[in-house]
Scaffold this motif. Structure first.
Motif, mmCIF file in Angstrom:
data_model
loop_
_atom_site.group_PDB
_atom_site.id
_atom_site.type_symbol
_atom_site.label_atom_id
_atom_site.label_comp_id
_atom_site.label_asym_id
_atom_site.label_seq_id
_atom_site.Cartn_x
_atom_site.Cartn_y
_atom_site.Cartn_z
ATOM 1 N N LEU A 157 44.425 43.246 42.136
ATOM 2 C CA LEU A 157 43.793 42.339 41.190
ATOM 3 C C LEU A 157 42.485 41.828 41.769
ATOM 4 O O LEU A 157 42.406 41.493 42.940
ATOM 5 N N GLY A 158 41.471 41.791 40.924
ATOM 6 C CA GLY A 158 40.177 41.282 41.378
ATOM 7 C C GLY A 158 39.250 42.384 41.847
ATOM 8 O O GLY A 158 38.046 42.202 41.878
ATOM 9 N N ARG A 207 40.443 37.611 44.461
ATOM 10 C CA ARG A 207 39.286 38.489 44.549
ATOM 11 C C ARG A 207 38.367 37.954 45.650
ATOM 12 O O ARG A 207 38.524 36.824 46.074
ATOM 13 N N PRO A 208 37.404 38.772 46.117
ATOM 14 C CA PRO A 208 36.527 38.286 47.173
ATOM 15 C C PRO A 208 35.783 37.017 46.733
ATOM 16 O O PRO A 208 35.359 36.912 45.592
ATOM 17 N N GLU A 253 31.220 43.336 47.024
ATOM 18 C CA GLU A 253 30.402 42.122 46.971
ATOM 19 C C GLU A 253 29.327 42.113 48.065
ATOM 20 O O GLU A 253 28.437 41.277 48.054
ATOM 21 N N SER A 300 32.632 35.254 46.724
ATOM 22 C CA SER A 300 31.274 35.736 47.003
ATOM 23 C C SER A 300 30.215 34.747 46.543
ATOM 24 O O SER A 300 30.538 33.643 46.130
ATOM 25 N N LYS A 301 28.971 35.183 46.607
ATOM 26 C CA LYS A 301 27.814 34.344 46.258
ATOM 27 C C LYS A 301 27.806 33.043 47.066
ATOM 28 O O LYS A 301 27.611 31.957 46.521
ATOM 29 N N GLY A 306 28.489 37.482 53.494
ATOM 30 C CA GLY A 306 28.174 36.832 52.226
ATOM 31 C C GLY A 306 29.324 36.837 51.246
ATOM 32 O O GLY A 306 29.183 36.450 50.099
ATOM 33 N N SER A 307 30.491 37.280 51.705
ATOM 34 C CA SER A 307 31.642 37.384 50.826
ATOM 35 C C SER A 307 32.890 37.382 51.697
ATOM 36 O O SER A 307 32.904 37.986 52.759
ATOM 37 N N SER A 308 33.929 36.683 51.246
ATOM 38 C CA SER A 308 35.149 36.661 52.037
ATOM 39 C C SER A 308 36.293 37.192 51.195
ATOM 40 O O SER A 308 36.692 36.572 50.218
ATOM 41 N N ASP A 309 36.790 38.368 51.560
ATOM 42 C CA ASP A 309 37.862 38.978 50.794
ATOM 43 C C ASP A 309 39.203 38.623 51.436
ATOM 44 O O ASP A 309 39.493 39.071 52.540
ATOM 45 N N GLN A 318 24.119 42.749 51.643
ATOM 46 C CA GLN A 318 24.095 42.702 53.106
ATOM 47 C C GLN A 318 23.968 44.102 53.692
ATOM 48 O O GLN A 318 23.324 44.291 54.719
#
Lengths: 325, 345
Positions: free
Chosen positions: B184-185, A151-152, B114, A154-155, A242-245, B118
């Protein structure tokens, strides 16, 4: 002298195209040539630009790097996971501490360098085409990133995000990093033995070997540099959003980077590359991306135009090189 | 000098091509830039310019985009749609471009939920309408930042309800199933699967997963390849899929192996064109309609209402959540009994 003059001229040709494009876009939409829009343009192209400096080195030695985007995704996920809050329920690493951003970024860059070292060694010692080696690396790194996190990630902490989304004196950090990398690339190519060796290897690797250049060692360094730029790109991408998927981060960035380096006059027949050219290449593609969106032109049309420019620039480049012989 | 002239000729040819393309590509925008100058002075004068940012373009999202474009035309809004091609950075760049262009609102189909914060940050003073992909952190929603979409907590629930009824009618209180997860996720996958399990539980039927978790990434071919080796080696009473495409892949695999797909209940989500055909054929027993046109129209209506200072569902029958910042476009269960109603929607 004549070669120098020709090189100078070809650099300026690219800038002429760029200026012409800027004029067209400015006339078409008066919101194009504003400070805030040009900042947007530079911010958007900076990451691809950094990767373009990476892949330009590979192209200079008649190589290529197709793993850039995947390496970025892997590094973005790994270094990002190290700076997630420890009390975050969806934390990628179930245990472990939250590292300070510089440590996490350093680990990410080292991971990138290590991947590059492996790719470079494979290319140098097995002599398989770089296309194949980096295509394989792309699949492996993308899969590794997805295995690392499904999953990404994040945070991400604010200090980690500083490089990707912070501003200094109103200038986005991402643009500052891009400029620093441009200067370093220029310095390496023009003022170091390593840089000069790359031109020699690209022009004729046999001759370079005979002249006493350690071709294998230099090739490894080239791919370390490539992957390092990809890793930096990954850190910036994660920081920016701010998030890496892992499944989408950096997807197809290698193609944009290759396109920018190519439009910038980096010759796929090896031995020709200039940092100013690559910068112009990035800006040309950036102006097209940004300007046509403002004009409300269909994306498909934008891509057709980019395709024509890429092909056109290589046609020009080939003609130039044939004349040299 | 000759060389120089030749190179310059090539260069000017390239510039001409660029000019030509931008000119013909902008054919539609010729009138836009004309009307834009009026629009800038008084944007309420009917020539408002808005941007819709698509995360990517698949069949379902394509239908949503088309509905939004159609609605914009009816409203007299000049809608610019762009495709972020699954690239978060590109999406943020599009948002900033819309802001730089002085637009009042932006409609975003997020690449990665997510990144909602931003997106809002990049939008600055613009109103933001998130469509179809719900922000992971929904504290970003407020009177200037709203969501239009369907409540994924109900999509799988409809599947669960239907399956529970089906097995109860057979006198079973327990059954085993093969579940094809999407990505998934991803929030939609998680919620579809969770709400499915809740739907079963609430209706007093116990489902047991017959295999290790399968994730076919919402793709038909993946599902087909993944399920093929399991069909004759696993004991299962039902096939459940997070979308229609994967359910159709499973049906394809069954037909390949000579298994009659009508013998096992198969359920999907989306009620896509192919999905509805499969319901008519009797191979897909049930699917859940997620309304692309409703979401596309809803996003446009919400954006216009925001600009005009009205409640976001103003002029529609759709319901808001208690905060007034979410516009729900309902999911609807589809079976052979009502599938025909969805052909012209």
């Amino acid at each position: 002298m004549s070669i120098q003059r020709k090189k100078f001229l070809s650099d300026n040709m690219i800038w002429l195209v760029l200026i012409a494009l800027v004029i067209i876009m400015s006339i078409a939409n008066r919101n194009f040539a504003t400070v805030s829009n040009l900042t947007t343009l530079l911010t958007g192209e900076a990451i691809k630009g950094i990767m373009a400096f990476g892949v330009a080195f590979a192209i200079l030695t008649k190589g290529i790097d197709l793993s850039l985007g995947a390496v970025a995704a892997l590094v973005g996920a790994v270094s990002g996971a190290l700076v997630q809050p420890t009390d975050f329920a969806m934390r990628t690493l179930s245990s472990g501490v939250r590292l300070p951003a510089p440590a996490a970024i350093l680990i990410g860059l080292l991971l990138g360098a290590a991947i590059g070292g492996c790719i470079g060694a494979i290319i140098a010692y097995t002599e398989i085409p770089a296309f194949i080696a980096t295509l394989g690396a792309q699949l492996i790194c993308r899969a590794a990133a997805k295995m690392f996190s499904n999953r990404p990630v994040s945070k991400l902490s604010d200090d980690y995000r500083f490089l990707g989304s912070g501003r200094v004196l109103g200038i986005p950090m991402i643009v500052i990093v891009f400029i620093i990398i441009a200067v370093i690339s220029w310095f390496i190519l023009v003022h170091t033995r390593f840089g000069k060796s790359l031109y020699a290897i690209g022009a004729n690797s046999q001759a370079a070997r005979v002249a006493g250049i350690n071709v294998n060692a230099n090739l490894i360094k080239v791919y370390v540099w490539c992957s390092l730029m990809a890793a930096l790109g990954g850190v910036l991408l994660a920081g920016r959003s701010g998030s890496s998927d892992p499944s989408t981060s950096g997807l197809n960035y290698e193609l944009d980077a290759i396109a920018a380096a190519t439009v910038g006059g980096t010759s796929h027949t090896g031995g020709v590359c200039s940092v100013t050219g690559v910068i112009a290449g990035i800006l040309i593609l950036g102006v097209i991306n940004n300007g046509l969106v403002l004009m409300g032109v269909d994306d498909n049309m934008t891509n057709i135009l980019k395709g024509i420019i890429i092909i056109g620039s290589v046609v020009l480049d080939m003609r130039k090189n044939i004349k040299k012989v | 000098m000759k060389k120089m002239r030749k190179m310059l000729a090539g260069l000017s040819a390239m510039v001409m091509v660029v000019g030509l393309l931008t000119a013909c590509g902008g054919g539609g925008s010729d009138t836009d830039s004309g009307s834009k100058s009026d629009g800038d002075s008084g944007s309420n004068g009917g020539s408002t310019k808005l941007t819709l940012i698509m995360s990517q373009r698949d069949e379902w999202l394509g239908e949503m985009e088309e509905a939004a474009v159609k609605e914009a035309k009816e409203m007299g809004i000049n809608l610019n749609t762009v495709d972020a091609q699954s690239d978060t950075s590109k999406m943020l760049q599009f948002i900033e471009s819309a802001k730089n262009d002085g637009q009042k609102a932006v409609i975003i189909n997020m690449v990665d939920p997510e990144t909602a914060e931003q997106c809002v940050e990049a939008a600055g003073d613009m109103y933001v309408v998130f469509v179809n992909r719900y922000p992971s952190d929904d504290s970003v929603l407020n009177e200037k930042v709203v969501y239009v979409g369907s409540d994924e907590n109900t999509s799988g629930y409809f599947q669960g309800e239907w399956l529970a009824e089906h097995f109860k009618a057979e006198g079973k209180s327990e059954f085993s199933y093969i579940l094809l997860n999407g990505i998934l996720g991803q929030t939609s996958t998680t919620l579809r699967t969770e709400s499915l399990l809740k739907g079963l539980e609430d209706n007093g039927v116990k489902g047991v997963e017959a295999t290790a978790p399968l994730a076919a990434e919402y793709q038909r071919e993946n599902a087909q390849d993944m399920i093929a080796p399991l069909l004759k080696t696993t004991q299962y009473d039902a096939i459940i899929s997070n979308n229609d495409s994967m359910a159709l892949g499973a049906i394809e695999a069954m037909i390949d192996q000579g298994i009659d797909p009508t013998t096992v209940p198969i359920v999907g989500i989306d009620a896509s064109l192919d999905g509805r055909q499969a319901v008519k054929d009797g191979t897909l027993d049930m699917t859940v309609f997620q309304d692309p046109k409703g979401q596309g129209r809803g996003a446009l209506i919400a954006a216009k209402n925001l600009i005009n200072g009205n409640a976001i569902n103003d002029g529609t029958d759709w319901e808001l959540d208690e905060t007034g910042n979410i516009l729900w476009i309902p999911f609807e269960p589809v079976t052979i009994d009502n599938v025909d109603e969805y052909d012209n929607r």
